[in-house]
Write a protein that holds these residues in place. Sequence first.
Motif, short mmCIF file in Angstrom:
data_model
loop_
_atom_site.label_atom_id
_atom_site.label_comp_id
_atom_site.label_asym_id
_atom_site.label_seq_id
_atom_site.Cartn_x
_atom_site.Cartn_y
_atom_site.Cartn_z
N GLU A 1 0.99 -1.48 0.53
CA GLU A 1 -0.23 -0.24 0.20
C GLU A 1 1.04 0.92 0.20
O GLU A 1 0.97 2.37 1.04
CB GLU A 1 -0.74 0.13 1.35
N ALA B 1 2.62 4.35 -2.41
CA ALA B 1 2.14 5.95 -3.44
C ALA B 1 3.88 4.84 -4.40
O ALA B 1 4.37 3.90 -4.25
CB ALA B 1 2.69 6.58 -2.94
N GLY B 2 2.63 5.23 -5.56
CA GLY B 2 3.31 4.77 -6.60
C GLY B 2 3.11 2.86 -7.56
O GLY B 2 3.22 2.63 -8.59
N LEU C 1 -7.38 8.52 0.87
CA LEU C 1 -6.14 9.20 0.57
C LEU C 1 -7.54 9.94 -0.59
O LEU C 1 -7.22 9.39 -1.74
CB LEU C 1 -5.42 8.60 -0.07
N THR D 1 -6.97 10.90 -4.98
CA THR D 1 -6.53 9.90 -5.39
C THR D 1 -7.95 9.02 -6.31
O THR D 1 -9.05 8.99 -6.16
CB THR D 1 -6.54 8.14 -4.40
N PRO E 1 -4.89 3.71 -7.21
CA PRO E 1 -3.25 3.90 -6.46
C PRO E 1 -3.56 2.49 -4.96
O PRO E 1 -4.00 2.99 -4.50
CB PRO E 1 -3.42 5.17 -5.92
N ASN F 1 -2.19 3.09 -2.59
CA ASN F 1 -2.38 3.85 -1.34
C ASN F 1 -3.76 4.19 -0.64
O ASN F 1 -3.45 5.34 0.49
CB ASN F 1 -0.66 5.23 -1.06
N ALA F 2 -4.45 4.67 -1.78
CA ALA F 2 -5.73 5.06 -1.74
C ALA F 2 -6.60 4.80 -0.69
O ALA F 2 -7.47 5.28 0.57
CB ALA F 2 -6.64 4.75 -2.82
#
Length: 193
Positions: free
Chosen positions: A61, A63-64, A92, A95, A154, A156-157
């Motif tokens: 989890e 970013a990227g 987040l 996103t 994403p 990390n959302a």
Amino acid sequence: MQQHPFTFSVSVPEETLSVFDKHIVRRLSAMQGQYLDTQAFKTMLSQDPVLYEVYEINRPELAGELMNGITIVHPGKIGEEYFMTKGHFHNLLATAEVYYCLKGDGMMVMETPEGEWAVEELHPASVLYVPPRWAHRSVNTNPHDDLLMFFVYPANAGHDYGTIEQHGFHQLVLERNGHPQIVENPRWRQQER
Ligand SMILES: [Fe+2]
């Protein structure tokens, strides 16, 4: 966790992913307070039907990274209201998400924290771009067939289901005279800001 590029396939007739880590099955009992017709909800609860399933490939989890998988919303109604997903904002908020409809017919109900709303139809080969900040819920409007979509967002959302559970979506999709109709949700509440 695969760190080397890999290929997988979606089988449309079988509604499966050739690679997946997680299989989520959501039944009606997970949708407390979401359906307008509370009597129909109670009645159907004894059967507790499966409304939708998600197959997802796990990624860190971060970013990227990107989460991806398929959502299958089964056909059916609770009262006049179609089977649908819980719907969520991303934790987040900034996103986005992309949905690619592979099978069936449906609608994506969306709204921002400020109460702006949108509903987009989904049919095979429809690609829907859900911009950052828009909550989203998939609705299966085809009474006979599953709605099958590939999604990517994403990693990390994160998911915020609670806001929708408390406030609902501004718009509902109901079957009226045999056709899907978008109607205002009388129980919708604006988020405090
Ligand atoms: Fe999402």
